[in-house]
Design an enzyme around this catalytic site. Structure first.
Site, PDB file in Angstrom:
ATOM      1  N   HIS A  94      43.212  33.528  46.489  1.00  0.00           N
ATOM      2  CA  HIS A  94      43.192  32.946  45.148  1.00  0.00           C
ATOM      3  C   HIS A  94      41.769  32.616  44.744  1.00  0.00           C
ATOM      4  CE1 HIS A  94      43.815  29.795  48.163  1.00  0.00           C
ATOM      5  NE2 HIS A  94      43.032  29.029  47.416  1.00  0.00           N
ATOM      6  N   MET A  95      41.533  32.665  43.448  1.00  0.00           N
ATOM      7  CA  MET A  95      40.249  32.267  42.875  1.00  0.00           C
ATOM      8  C   MET A  95      40.457  30.964  42.112  1.00  0.00           C
ATOM      9  SD  MET A  95      38.000  34.318  40.066  1.00  0.00           S
ATOM     10  CE  MET A  95      37.185  35.462  41.164  1.00  0.00           C
ATOM     11  N   HIS A  96      39.618  29.959  42.418  1.00  0.00           N
ATOM     12  CA  HIS A  96      39.628  28.710  41.647  1.00  0.00           C
ATOM     13  C   HIS A  96      38.727  28.891  40.425  1.00  0.00           C
ATOM     14  CE1 HIS A  96      41.109  25.985  45.018  1.00  0.00           C
ATOM     15  NE2 HIS A  96      40.683  27.020  45.724  1.00  0.00           N
ATOM     16  N   ASN A 152      37.700  30.363  48.586  1.00  0.00           N
ATOM     17  CA  ASN A 152      37.570  29.856  49.954  1.00  0.00           C
ATOM     18  C   ASN A 152      38.211  30.843  50.919  1.00  0.00           C
ATOM     19  OD1 ASN A 152      36.349  27.422  49.122  1.00  0.00           O
ATOM     20  ND2 ASN A 152      38.343  26.507  48.691  1.00  0.00           N
ATOM     21  N   ASP A 199      46.189  24.188  39.090  1.00  0.00           N
ATOM     22  CA  ASP A 199      46.221  23.619  40.439  1.00  0.00           C
ATOM     23  C   ASP A 199      47.002  22.299  40.401  1.00  0.00           C
ATOM     24  OD1 ASP A 199      44.178  24.054  43.126  1.00  0.00           O
ATOM     25  OD2 ASP A 199      45.221  22.131  42.908  1.00  0.00           O
ATOM     26  N   VAL A 243      45.571  27.482  51.595  1.00  0.00           N
ATOM     27  CA  VAL A 243      46.730  28.332  51.271  1.00  0.00           C
ATOM     28  C   VAL A 243      46.317  29.774  51.543  1.00  0.00           C
ATOM     29  CG1 VAL A 243      48.300  29.138  49.483  1.00  0.00           C
ATOM     30  CG2 VAL A 243      47.612  26.734  49.530  1.00  0.00           C
TER      31      VAL A 243
END
Ligand code: 5GP
Ligand code: ZN
Length: 113
Positions: free
Chosen positions: A99-101, A86, A29, A95
């Site tokens: 996506h996975m954080h 999210n 990130d 964004v």
């Protein structure tokens, strides 16, 4: 506006890429919130969880197994970490490319917000 994650996946924009295969790309990130903050992203432009198809179940499972491998690689698997996806405005998604954080390296508070 072009999608920033598609540009990274297509190598048209710079990013510190940690892993890539046919289905997903993982990179640091740009604004980390913890010592380890990695984004794991499907190579296909899927807007959000709301836009998943039933056929995407294997892909979504793959995000988790890549997260597991990267957590081990980064040395945060034993102490633990947080995986976040999210979704939409209330979810804090900024964004709109799913996506996975993967966040770790410090103890997290719960809930976040
Ligand atoms: P979201 O709020 O949508 O769940 O998370 C978006 C994340 O993407 C944020 O943590 C933000 O710092 C990160 N991000 C946004 N644009 C870029 C970019 O161009 N490159 C990288 N590496 N990360 C980005
Ligand atoms: Zn995209």
């Amino acid at each position: 506006m072009p999608c920033p994650f598609c540009k990274i996946i297509q190598r048209e924009a710079p990013a510190k890429i940690l892993y890539r295969d046919q289905q997903v790309t993982a990179f640091h990130d740009s604004h980390p919130v913890a010592p380890v903050h990695i984004l794991i992203v499907p190579n296909r432009h899927i807007l959000s969880v709301n836009d998943l198809e039933d056929e995407d179940e294997l892909l979504i499972g793959h995000l988790f197994t890549v997260a597991r491998a990267l957590a081990r690689q980064e040395g945060i698997d034993k102490n633990g970490y947080r995986l976040i996806v999210n979704t939409g405005a209330h979810g804090g998604q900024t964004v709109f490319h799913l996506h996975m954080h993967l966040i770790g390296g410090q103890r997290m508070r719960h809930p976040i917000g």
